[in-house]
Design a protein around this motif. Structure first.
Motif, PDB file in Angstrom:
ATOM      1  N   TYR A   1       0.796  -1.225   0.000  1.00 45.37           N
ATOM      2  CA  TYR A   1       0.000   0.000   0.000  1.00 45.37           C
ATOM      3  C   TYR A   1       0.832   1.280   0.000  1.00 45.37           C
ATOM      4  N   VAL A   2       2.135   1.167  -0.187  1.00 49.39           N
ATOM      5  CA  VAL A   2       2.963   2.363  -0.393  1.00 49.39           C
ATOM      6  C   VAL A   2       3.036   2.584  -1.899  1.00 49.39           C
ATOM      7  N   PRO A   3       2.447   3.667  -2.435  1.00 50.53           N
ATOM      8  CA  PRO A   3       2.362   3.845  -3.889  1.00 50.53           C
ATOM      9  C   PRO A   3       3.739   3.982  -4.540  1.00 50.53           C
ATOM     10  N   ASP A   4       3.906   3.319  -5.670  1.00 47.73           N
ATOM     11  CA  ASP A   4       5.158   3.427  -6.422  1.00 47.73           C
ATOM     12  C   ASP A   4       5.472   4.872  -6.783  1.00 47.73           C
ATOM     13  N   ALA A   5       4.430   5.627  -7.089  1.00 45.95           N
ATOM     14  CA  ALA A   5       4.633   6.997  -7.572  1.00 45.95           C
ATOM     15  C   ALA A   5       5.266   7.897  -6.526  1.00 45.95           C
ATOM     16  N   SER A   6       5.092   7.588  -5.267  1.00 43.08           N
ATOM     17  CA  SER A   6       5.609   8.477  -4.221  1.00 43.08           C
ATOM     18  C   SER A   6       6.487   7.760  -3.203  1.00 43.08           C
ATOM     19  N   LYS A   7       6.872   6.523  -3.480  1.00 46.12           N
ATOM     20  CA  LYS A   7       7.611   5.743  -2.478  1.00 46.12           C
ATOM     21  C   LYS A   7       8.950   6.374  -2.112  1.00 46.12           C
ATOM     22  N   ASP A   8       9.618   7.018  -3.080  1.00 52.60           N
ATOM     23  CA  ASP A   8      10.912   7.631  -2.780  1.00 52.60           C
ATOM     24  C   ASP A   8      10.745   8.846  -1.870  1.00 52.60           C
ATOM     25  N   LYS A   9       9.698   9.642  -2.109  1.00 52.14           N
ATOM     26  CA  LYS A   9       9.445  10.800  -1.258  1.00 52.14           C
ATOM     27  C   LYS A   9       9.017  10.358   0.137  1.00 52.14           C
ATOM     28  N   ILE A  10       8.263   9.279   0.201  1.00 48.83           N
ATOM     29  CA  ILE A  10       7.849   8.737   1.493  1.00 48.83           C
ATOM     30  C   ILE A  10       9.074   8.257   2.275  1.00 48.83           C
ATOM     31  N   ALA A  11       9.972   7.553   1.590  1.00 48.72           N
ATOM     32  CA  ALA A  11      11.172   7.035   2.241  1.00 48.72           C
ATOM     33  C   ALA A  11      12.106   8.145   2.697  1.00 48.72           C
ATOM     34  N   ALA A  12      12.022   9.313   2.044  1.00 50.99           N
ATOM     35  CA  ALA A  12      12.894  10.428   2.417  1.00 50.99           C
ATOM     36  C   ALA A  12      12.477  11.070   3.729  1.00 50.99           C
ATOM     37  N   LEU A  13      11.240  10.844   4.136  1.00 49.58           N
ATOM     38  CA  LEU A  13      10.723  11.490   5.343  1.00 49.58           C
ATOM     39  C   LEU A  13      11.007  10.714   6.619  1.00 49.58           C
TER      40      LEU A  13
END
Length: 344
Positions: free
Chosen positions: A149-161
Motif C-alpha cells: 500500500y505504499v504507492p510506487d509513484a511516491s515511495k521515494d518521497k515517502i522514504a525520504a521522510l
C-alpha cells in the motif's frame, strides 16, 4: 495476494505546492528520536539506541525508540493488540467504510485517534504524512521488498521522510509474521507480559489445537478459499497465504488451484466457478470483495454444493497479525469444519 484495482496517480502535478518545503523541514528530523512535545516512551524502549531489522534485511537505527509511527491499517491494528497503540499517529489502507465506521481491517484500533493518510489502493497523502513528523513507517510485504500500500509513484518521497520497515507475510506460515509483529511491538515499548496479551496468545494456542483435532476427525472434507469480484472468482493458492498454509499444516484439506497466475490465485470466470469441488468455502470478507449477498445473481455460484448446503464462511484474506486478531479466525474455521458435511 488480495485483489486490488489498478494503481492511481497519488498527487496531481498542481497538488504538491509546499511539499518540497515540508520535506526539507521534516525529513532530517524524522530519523531522530522523539521531538519536543512527544509523549515520553515507556519501558525499555525509552532508553538508548533503537534497532529493528526488517524482512528486506534493512536495519532501522534510531537514537531512541520511535514515538511517531505510521503504519498500514492492518499492521497498526496488530501493534495495537500487542499494546503499542500509543506510538501510532497515522495509518494508510482500508480504514473506514462508506458509512464512516471502522473497516474490519482496523480491528480494535480507534481510527478516530489516528490520521488517515489514504483509505484505498493508491491513496497516500504525502503532505499530511510530512506534517505528522513520522519517525518510522511500517507495513506488510506480499512480495519481496515491496511495501504494501505504499504507492510506487511516491515511495521515494515517502522514504525520504522517515525510515521504513516491511514484514513479510507471503510464503511463510502464520506463526512467523505473528512473531515478527510481536517482536516489533515489544521494541516499541509494548508490555508483552500484560494479561490481555498473554490471554490472547493462550487463546490462539488453544484454538490451534482445537483445529488440529477437528481437521484430523473431519478428514476428507475439501476446503476452498476464494475472493469474489463482479467478473471473476479468484481461487487462492494455500501455499502463499500465511493462514492457509498454516491451516494445511494442521491437517485442513485445502484445494490448490492448477493454474495460479501472478503467484497468488487462479482467476476463474463465473461460468467456470465450479472447476474445483469443495465441501466448505472460505470467502474473502474484506470490504473490497463481493459477499454472498452480492452473488445471488451468479447462477454458477448458487449451484455450488457448498453454497447450497450453507457451508460458506467469511475469510479475512489479510489477517491481523496478532494473537487477538487470529484466535477468533482459527476458532471460526474449527467450528465450520466441525459442522460441515461432505457435499462436493
Amino acid at each position: 495476494m488480495p485483489v486490488q484495482p489498478s494503481r492511481r496517480t497519488l498527487l496531481a502535478a498542481g497538488g504538491v505546492a509546499g511539499l518540497g518545503a515540508l520535506l526539507a523541514a521534516c525529513g532530517a528530523g524524522s530519523r531522530s528520536g522523539p521531538g519536543s512535545g512527544d509523549a515520553a516512551a515507556s519501558g525499555s524502549a525509552s532508553r538508548g539506541p533503537w534497532r529493528f531489522t526488517d524482512d528486506r534485511g534493512t536495519t532501522v537505527s534510531l537514537p531512541q525508540a520511535p514515538a511517531r509511527v505510521v503504519a498500514y491499517t492492518g499492521t497498526a491494528a496488530a501493534l495495537h493488540d500487542f499494546g503499542a497503540a500509543d506510538r501510532l499517529v497515522g495509518v494508510f489502507g482500508p480504514t473506514r467504510l462508506a458509512d464512516g465506521k471502522a473497516d474490519p481491517m482496523a480491528g480494535q484500533l480507534d481510527v478516530s485517534q489516528v490520521t488517515v493518510l489514504g483509505n484505498a489502493w493508491g491513496e497516500f497523502d504525502l503532505e499530511k504524512y510530512a506534517e505528522l513528523r513520522p519517525q518510522l513507517l511500517v507495513t506488510d510485504m506480499w512480495q519481496p521488498k515491496q511495501l504494501w500500500y505504499v504507492p510506487d509513484a511516491s515511495k521515494d518521497k515517502i522514504a525520504a521522510l522517515a525510515p521504513t520497515a516491511g514484514i513479510s507475510i507471503a510464503n511463510v506460515q502464520l506463526p512467523e509474521p505473528l512473531r515478527r509483529h510481536e517482536e516489533l511491538a515489544g521494541l516499541l515499548g509494548a508490555d508483552l507480559t500484560a494479561a490481555s496479551v498473554v490471554a490472547a496468545k493462550q487463546r490462539f494456542q488453544q484454538a490451534v489445537e482445537t483445529l488440529r483435532r477437528t481437521a484430523k476427525g473431519r478428514g476428507g472434507l475439501k476446503v476452498l478459499a476464494a475472493s469474489a469480484s463482479a467478473d471473476l472468482l479468484y481461487v487462492s493458492d494455500p501455499a502463499v497465504y500465511p493462514d492457509l498454509s498454516y491451516y494445511r499444516s494442521l491437517g485442513v484439506d485445502l484445494v490448490t488451484p492448477n493454474k495460479v497466475q501472478g503467484g497468488f490465485f487462479e482467476p476463474l470466470s463465473w461460468e467456470n466457478a465450479d472447476t474445483y469441488g469443495a465441501d466448505l468455502i472460505l470467502l474473502d470478507s474484506r470490504s473490497s470483495a463481493l459477499q454472498p449477498k452480492d452473488l445471488t445473481g451468479k447462477p454458477t455460484w448458487q449451484r455450488l454444493p457448498a453454497v447450497r448446503a450453507g457451508q460458506v464462511v467469511p475469510w479475512l484474506s489479510e489477517v491481523r497479525f496478532s494473537y487477538a486478531g487470529c484466535a477468533p479466525l482459527v476458532e471460526q474455521l474449527a467450528g465450520a469444519l466441525d459442522r460441515a458435511k461432505k457435499v462436493g
